[in-house]
Design an enzyme around this catalytic site. Structure first.
Site, PDB file in Angstrom:
ATOM      1  N   GLY A  61      71.241 -65.256  24.053  1.00 43.13           N
ATOM      2  CA  GLY A  61      70.147 -66.208  23.902  1.00 43.13           C
ATOM      3  C   GLY A  61      70.640 -67.580  23.476  1.00 43.13           C
ATOM      4  O   GLY A  61      70.172 -68.613  23.968  1.00 43.13           O
ATOM      5  N   ARG A  80      70.325 -79.726  28.890  1.00 43.77           N
ATOM      6  CA  ARG A  80      69.602 -79.292  27.685  1.00 43.77           C
ATOM      7  C   ARG A  80      70.495 -78.541  26.709  1.00 43.77           C
ATOM      8  O   ARG A  80      70.018 -77.696  25.936  1.00 43.77           O
ATOM      9  CB  ARG A  80      68.412 -78.387  28.037  1.00 43.77           C
ATOM     10  CG  ARG A  80      67.294 -79.137  28.695  1.00 43.77           C
ATOM     11  CD  ARG A  80      66.137 -78.227  29.047  1.00 43.77           C
ATOM     12  NE  ARG A  80      65.149 -79.015  29.735  1.00 43.77           N
ATOM     13  CZ  ARG A  80      63.912 -79.225  29.291  1.00 43.77           C
ATOM     14  NH1 ARG A  80      63.499 -78.680  28.178  1.00 43.77           N
ATOM     15  NH2 ARG A  80      63.086 -79.969  29.963  1.00 43.77           N
ATOM     16  N   ARG A  98      72.173 -59.404  29.965  1.00 44.41           N
ATOM     17  CA  ARG A  98      71.736 -60.057  28.733  1.00 44.41           C
ATOM     18  C   ARG A  98      72.407 -59.373  27.552  1.00 44.41           C
ATOM     19  O   ARG A  98      72.456 -58.136  27.490  1.00 44.41           O
ATOM     20  CB  ARG A  98      70.209 -59.986  28.617  1.00 44.41           C
ATOM     21  CG  ARG A  98      69.704 -60.231  27.228  1.00 44.41           C
ATOM     22  CD  ARG A  98      68.252 -60.602  27.135  1.00 44.41           C
ATOM     23  NE  ARG A  98      67.703 -60.310  25.832  1.00 44.41           N
ATOM     24  CZ  ARG A  98      67.999 -60.967  24.699  1.00 44.41           C
ATOM     25  NH1 ARG A  98      68.860 -61.970  24.724  1.00 44.41           N
ATOM     26  NH2 ARG A  98      67.468 -60.614  23.551  1.00 44.41           N
ATOM     27  N   GLY A 137      72.084 -59.477  23.463  1.00 43.62           N
ATOM     28  CA  GLY A 137      71.285 -60.085  22.406  1.00 43.62           C
ATOM     29  C   GLY A 137      71.088 -59.176  21.215  1.00 43.62           C
ATOM     30  O   GLY A 137      71.688 -58.107  21.131  1.00 43.62           O
ATOM     31  N   THR A 138      70.240 -59.649  20.303  1.00 39.80           N
ATOM     32  CA  THR A 138      69.879 -58.804  19.162  1.00 39.80           C
ATOM     33  C   THR A 138      68.458 -58.295  19.384  1.00 39.80           C
ATOM     34  O   THR A 138      67.690 -58.874  20.151  1.00 39.80           O
ATOM     35  CB  THR A 138      69.928 -59.583  17.841  1.00 39.80           C
ATOM     36  OG1 THR A 138      69.076 -60.716  17.943  1.00 39.80           O
ATOM     37  CG2 THR A 138      71.334 -60.011  17.501  1.00 39.80           C
ATOM     38  N   MET A 179      62.938 -60.325  23.194  1.00 39.01           N
ATOM     39  CA  MET A 179      61.960 -61.265  23.746  1.00 39.01           C
ATOM     40  C   MET A 179      62.236 -61.742  25.182  1.00 39.01           C
ATOM     41  O   MET A 179      61.635 -62.717  25.613  1.00 39.01           O
ATOM     42  CB  MET A 179      61.838 -62.479  22.808  1.00 39.01           C
ATOM     43  CG  MET A 179      61.444 -62.070  21.386  1.00 39.01           C
ATOM     44  SD  MET A 179      61.139 -63.445  20.286  1.00 39.01           S
ATOM     45  CE  MET A 179      59.588 -64.019  20.910  1.00 39.01           C
ATOM     46  N   SER A 183      69.735 -55.792  14.871  1.00 30.97           N
ATOM     47  CA  SER A 183      70.066 -56.731  13.789  1.00 30.97           C
ATOM     48  C   SER A 183      69.185 -56.515  12.566  1.00 30.97           C
ATOM     49  O   SER A 183      69.537 -56.880  11.456  1.00 30.97           O
ATOM     50  CB  SER A 183      69.894 -58.163  14.280  1.00 30.97           C
ATOM     51  OG  SER A 183      68.567 -58.362  14.731  1.00 30.97           O
ATOM     52  N   ASP A 184      68.011 -55.931  12.779  1.00 28.88           N
ATOM     53  CA  ASP A 184      67.104 -55.664  11.668  1.00 28.88           C
ATOM     54  C   ASP A 184      66.232 -54.488  12.094  1.00 28.88           C
ATOM     55  O   ASP A 184      66.132 -54.206  13.287  1.00 28.88           O
ATOM     56  CB  ASP A 184      66.243 -56.900  11.353  1.00 28.88           C
ATOM     57  CG  ASP A 184      65.597 -57.496  12.595  1.00 28.88           C
ATOM     58  OD1 ASP A 184      66.301 -58.182  13.370  1.00 28.88           O
ATOM     59  OD2 ASP A 184      64.400 -57.266  12.816  1.00 28.88           O
TER      60      ASP A 184
HETATM   61  N1  HPA Z   1      61.413 -59.386  17.200  1.00 24.11           N
HETATM   62  C1  HPA Z   1      61.764 -59.983  18.337  1.00 24.11           C
HETATM   63  N2  HPA Z   1      63.021 -60.204  18.672  1.00 24.11           N
HETATM   64  C2  HPA Z   1      63.980 -59.834  17.818  1.00 24.11           C
HETATM   65  C3  HPA Z   1      63.687 -59.215  16.613  1.00 24.11           C
HETATM   66  C4  HPA Z   1      62.328 -58.972  16.295  1.00 24.11           C
HETATM   67  O1  HPA Z   1      61.993 -58.422  15.236  1.00 24.11           O
HETATM   68  N3  HPA Z   1      64.858 -58.963  15.976  1.00 24.11           N
HETATM   69  C5  HPA Z   1      65.838 -59.430  16.786  1.00 24.11           C
HETATM   70  N4  HPA Z   1      65.317 -59.955  17.902  1.00 24.11           N
END
Ligand code: HPA
Length: 245
Positions: free
Chosen positions: A24, A47, A91, A93-94, A190, A213-214
């Site tokens: 991202g 950009r 892709r 990403g997290t 997303m 990541s969380d």
């Molecule tokens: N929501 C959306 N995208 C994310 C999140 C989340 O909690 N954590 C990492 N990417």
């Protein structure tokens, strides 16, 4: 044939490899180019959505930022697939864990991508579309994840249009995350649903790989150092996958 430069990428098709890794964050793209690729050259600056092409284990690979959210990756993946001759987009990403099956720092490989976005409406389908990863990329990636001994999960993710949802006023069991989790969705990010749809429409290949990541259920989060380490594992997985395409 498109006119070059296109509105969002100041390059020509020769500048891109057939496989593009898309984090991202454009600075992540720069980090990958500087730390994982040889002979990397910058190919996009519009950009500040930095893009680079170089070599990994002798294979030509590109890496470019996608930005956050479905409209952003929708634009870049559309141009790469349709105007720049790119065949495969991975892709990287997290994602936020939504299921107890996935643990923080795990790799999630997105076999499918549910979404609450309206992106699919443009295709005027007479029913609900199921955005899925390309089997070729998914199979190659799972084989590499096994070889690398990673903790990985394969399944559905949610590509959400919102990071900050406003369903806190609802009872727990009616909140979006809980409802998606009940359907076995592993994690929320997303972008992937739009990437999968653009790939399908263009007859190309796409896959999303994520590090957790969380965690939205356990409330755990990763430190910056842990995020960097799991990011490195995911990058190796994506690059190794790119070598067999
Ligand atoms: N929501 C959306 N995208 C994310 C999140 C989340 O909690 N954590 C990492 N990417």
């Amino acid at each position: 044939m498109a006119n070059y430069p296109t509105p969002h990428i100041n390059a020509t098709p020769d500048d891109f490899a057939k496989t593009v890794l898309m984090p991202g964050d454009p600075l992540r793209a720069k980090f990958i180019a500087e730390n994982f690729l040889e002979e990397a050259v910058q190919v996009n600056s519009v950009r500040n959505m930095l893009g680079f092409t170089g070599f990994y284990k002798g294979e030509r690979v590109s890496v470019m930022g996608s930005g956050m959210g479905i409209p952003s990756i929708g634009i870049y993946s559309y141009e790469l697939f349709n105007f720049f001759g790119v065949e495969n987009i991975i892709r990287v990403g997290t994602a936020g864990g939504m299921s107890e099956k996935v643990k923080i720092r795990d790799v999630v490989i997105g076999m499918g991508a549910c979404t609450n976005s309206n992106f699919v409406k443009q295709f005027h389908l007479p029913g609900d579309y199921a955005p899925i990863a390309s089997w070729e990329l998914l199979e190659a990636c799972v084989n590499k994840a096994k070889e690398l001994g990673l903790n990985y999960n394969v399944g559905n993710v949610l590509s959400s249009d919102t990071f900050y949802g406003d369903d806190g006023c609802l009872p727990d069991e009616l909140r979006g995350n809980a409802l998606w989790a009940k359907m076995g969705v592993l994690a929320v990010e997303m972008e992937s649903a739009a990437l999968y749809m653009n790939a399908a429409r263009a007859g190309k290949n796409a896959l999303g790989i994520f590090t957790v990541s969380d965690h939205l259920i356990t409330g755990e989060a990763t430190s910056a150092e842990e995020r960097q380490n799991s990011f490195t594992d995911m990058m190796k997985l994506a690059l190794e996958t790119a070598t067999v395409l």
